[in-house]
Design an enzyme around this catalytic site. Structure first.
Site, PDB file in Angstrom:
ATOM      1  N   ASP A   1      -2.356 -17.554   8.504  1.00 25.14           N
ATOM      2  CA  ASP A   1      -2.855 -18.832   7.993  1.00 25.14           C
ATOM      3  C   ASP A   1      -2.943 -18.722   6.485  1.00 25.14           C
ATOM      4  OD1 ASP A   1      -3.155 -19.966  10.535  1.00 25.14           O
ATOM      5  OD2 ASP A   1      -5.192 -19.199  10.757  1.00 25.14           O
TER       6      ASP A   1
ATOM      7  N   ASP B   1      -0.277 -25.015  12.951  1.00 28.49           N
ATOM      8  CA  ASP B   1      -1.590 -25.589  13.243  1.00 28.49           C
ATOM      9  C   ASP B   1      -1.614 -27.081  12.920  1.00 28.49           C
ATOM     10  OD1 ASP B   1      -2.416 -23.010  13.899  1.00 28.49           O
ATOM     11  OD2 ASP B   1      -3.324 -22.656  11.932  1.00 28.49           O
TER      12      ASP B   1
END
Length: 178
Positions: free
Chosen positions: A131, A155
């Site tokens: 991320d 995501d």
């Protein structure tokens, strides 16, 4: 069920068109997700650091070993188990995509499938999901989500996809967007 004709004279059933749309979008999401992760991990975040871009947006390097927002990341489930679960879910969503009645549902499912497979690849490759996007929204009064947990292209695609699937399930939207 009516059959439509494309510009090249190729005929296809409408559901097959939604299947192609969804799988094509899943592939685009997957490629974009993996390309951005490889670029960020090996170029931008080598070495890992925080890179402020604006007052509310920054690049960060966070390794998510759990599921959403790090939930279950305590080592209870291994990365292969979570990757396997994501692949099984993606398979179920492909089966659902085959029966999609609307383009909106096809797009939503395609986004979720591409994102799920992208994050599954990370778990197998790195043992965690990469991320790298962090945002803060000053007008959100709850400090619980400010700054928002770090995320990636997969995501974002999963979130948008789920919202589209939910929107498709609303009775007025279902009729208007068919």
């Amino acid at each position: 069920m009516p059959v439509t004709s494309g510009a090249d004279g190729f005929t296809m059933k409408p559901k097959r068109g939604r299947l192609r749309l969804g799988l094509g979008l899943a592939l685009v999401v997957l490629v974009l997700d993996q390309a951005t992760k490889l670029y960020v991990v090996y170029s931008v975040m080598d070495p890992p650091r925080r890179i402020p871009v604006t007052d509310w947006f920054e690049w960060v390097m966070v390794w998510n070993r759990g599921v959403s927002f790090g939930f279950l990341g305590d080592g209870t489930f291994g990365p292969y188990a979570l990757a396997g679960l994501a692949v099984v879910i993606a398979g179920v969503l492909v089966a659902w995509l085959r029966t999609a009645e609307t383009g909106l549902l096809g797009i939503g499912l395609g986004c979720v499938i591409g994102g799920a497979v992208g994050n599954a690849i990370d778990r197998v490759h790195w043992g965690a999901v990469a991320d790298f996007v962090s945002i803060s929204v000053p007008f959100i009064p709850l400090r619980l989500f400010n700054p928002w947990p770090a995320f990636n292209v997969a995501d974002a695609a999963i979130t948008v996809g789920v919202l589209l699937v939910l929107l498709d399930g609303l009775p007025p939207a279902r009729k208007a967007l068919k």
